[in-house]
Enzyme design. Structure first.
Site, short mmCIF file in Angstrom:
data_model
loop_
_atom_site.label_atom_id
_atom_site.label_comp_id
_atom_site.label_asym_id
_atom_site.label_seq_id
_atom_site.Cartn_x
_atom_site.Cartn_y
_atom_site.Cartn_z
N ASP A 44 60.33 102.99 15.84
CA ASP A 44 59.82 104.32 16.20
C ASP A 44 58.87 104.81 15.12
OD1 ASP A 44 60.40 106.93 17.97
OD2 ASP A 44 60.24 107.52 15.86
N TYR A 49 53.33 110.51 10.39
CA TYR A 49 54.15 109.95 9.30
C TYR A 49 53.27 109.30 8.23
CZ TYR A 49 57.97 110.34 12.76
OH TYR A 49 58.86 110.77 13.70
N LYS A 78 53.64 108.66 18.51
CA LYS A 78 53.55 110.06 18.97
C LYS A 78 52.18 110.66 18.68
CE LYS A 78 58.37 110.21 17.58
NZ LYS A 78 58.35 109.28 16.44
N HIS A 111 54.23 114.80 20.38
CA HIS A 111 55.17 115.00 19.28
C HIS A 111 55.84 116.38 19.28
CE1 HIS A 111 55.93 113.33 14.96
NE2 HIS A 111 56.98 113.97 15.42
#
Length: 316
Positions: A44, A49, A78, A111
């Site tokens: 994931d 990130y 996302k 997201h």
């Protein structure tokens, strides 16, 4: 033996995946490799990130080593808040595919139901935000459907959506989101939202399943500790397993996909074994009656200052 959840078209998604949120550059490539080597087949990720290039490197290395093929790894990413406009969704997905070094995703999620001006990582000033009038969620969802039709992702869904926001997309009478990724653990079982998603055949993924133990922020110092909760510790002792394994097994028992993050090889392997841990009815009852209600990712970073959004836009 890995369990799966099944999409409406029959595709399978491994119920346990490796989470990569807060995995630092320099650590995540190795973590992804170790996970695939240990038997994980689900990773994931998310653009925000900031580590998708490294995730891709870990995957490429595992493919080169003959551990996996691209076709048997389930990859989720996302769409970040600054790419909600119709014209921004495709390029955002292209960038993720490029960073990961793959031709397609298995699952692409919106997201957050929060929209920023393009190029803004984290909005604080009023002029850095779009409102729902500026960019309706339905516009973003139409673009997500187009990306799926183009073959760039096999499945599409959302993350951090409450039932009101889900209903908005369902009422479009087009494609219903296939997944909702939300914070979920015994302190936040989200029973009503789970029931709503079940009724509409929307699968669920639990993030922060161990209660965000790596949160260092000042405001989280007084948070209740899920991993050291007496109920969780007692069940772990009873089964001769770790507290983390109990919490992962709790999600699996609810048929909810779970994505614990780790960059520690021993812990990565240990988390994978939790899929085989069977909690009995008494364990599940104890966890249901744990007596603490707490959300670790409270969303206030999107609603403070000059934001046009409120917490009711996020949570049930």
């Amino acid at each position: 033996m890995m369990k799966n959840v099944i999409f409406r078209n029959g595709d399978k998604m491994p119920i346990l995946g490796l989470g990569t949120w807060k995995s630092k550059p320099g650590e995540v490539k190795q973590a992804v490799y170790w996970a695939l080597e240990a038997g994980y087949r689900h990773i994931d990720c998310a653009a925000i990130y900031g580590n998708e290039k490294e995730v891709g490197e870990g995957l490429a290395e595992a493919i080169r080593a003959g551990i996996v093929k691209r076709s048997n790894v389930f990859l989720t990413s996302k769409l970040w808040n600054d790419s909600h406009r119709y014209e921004d969704v495709g390029p955002a997905l292209d960038k993720t595919l490029d960073d990961l070094g793959v031709d397609y995703l298995n699952l692409y999620l919106i997201h957050w139901p929060i929209s920023f001006k393009h190029g803004v990582n984290f909005a604080t000033l009023r002029e850095e935000f779009y409102t729902y009038e500026d960019v309706p969620l339905t516009q973003t969802w139409s673009a997500m459907q187009e990306q799926k039709a183009l073959g760039k992702t096999k499945h599409i869904g959302v993350s951090n959506f409450n039932s009101t926001k889900l209903l908005e997309l369902i009422k479009m009478k087009e494609e219903v989101p296939e997944m909702n990724q939300i914070e979920m653990h015994p302190f936040l079982p989200q029973e009503n939202l789970v029931e709503f998603c079940k009724q509409h055949q929307i699968l669920l993924t639990a993030y922060s399943p161990l209660g965000s133990p790596d949160s260092r922020a000042e405001k989280h110092q007084k948070d209740p500790k899920l991993l050291s909760n007496p109920v969780v510790c007692e069940i772990a002792r009873k089964h001769g397993v770790s507290e983390g394994q109990v919490l992962i097994a709790w999600s699996v028992a609810r048929k909810v996909v779970v994505i614990p993050k780790s960059v520690n090889q021993r812990r990565i392997v240990e988390n994978l074994r939790a899929v085989d841990l069977k909690l009995d009815d008494h364990d599940l009852m104890e966890l249901r009656d744990i007596g603490i209600s707490h959300r670790f990712v409270d969303g206030t970073f999107f609603t403070q200052g000059q934001s046009p959004y409120e917490l009711s836009d996020l949570w049930e």
